[in-house]
Design a protein around this motif. Structure first.
Motif: not given
Length: 141
Positions: A49-54, A105-111, A113-114, A121-124
């Motif tokens: 959900v987070l990556t879909t909202l990015e 939110t700003g907090l969600g956006r900050s997550l 990148m990690p 890492w998972a893909c590689s």
């Protein structure tokens, strides 16, 4: 980084019973930051959900279509948890019928990148991990 450079923090295995809402065993006055974050990103749907909202805000049904395989109820529960944690905002758009839009939110956006680093890492390492699993499963047989 080698093992000598890693700092290990001992955390309590369990926390006293919760007061009020929230997950069982959690106490707002004794938070475990690692557990709090892992609870959110470790569930089945939050990262998707987070990556879909990015890229930008989305309405409920748009999210449901883009996050394949999620039920309406599970999307509702996931969005509520993300909203409660301050990672997603919910905006009611006054129209007939009313529409609801979700955004990071700003907090969600900050997550994000990690999460991207973790996804990269998972893909590689996917091939290596699958090989290790096959090797383990063959030895276990």
């Amino acid at each position: 980084m080698n093992d000598r450079n890693m700092q290990v923090t001992t955390l309590p295995a369990t926390l006293p019973a919760a007061r009020g809402r929230g997950r069982p065993g959690a106490r707002e006055d004794l938070p475990c930051p690692i557990r709090d974050v892992l609870d959110r990103i470790g569930d089945a749907w939050s990262v998707l959900v987070l990556t879909t909202l990015e890229p930008g805000p989305a309405r409920f049904n748009q999210l449901r279509r883009q996050v394949g395989g999620i039920s309406q109820r599970m999307l509702t529960v996931t969005l509520r948890h993300l909203e409660r944690d301050g990672l997603v905002s919910r905006t009611v758009i006054p129209s007939t019928p009313p529409q609801v839009e979700y955004a990071l939110t700003g907090l969600g956006r900050s997550l994000c990148m990690p999460l991207k680093v973790l996804a990269d890492w998972a893909c590689s390492h996917q091939t290596v991990i699958r090989g290790a699993r096959r090797q383990y499963d063959m030895a276990d047989s």
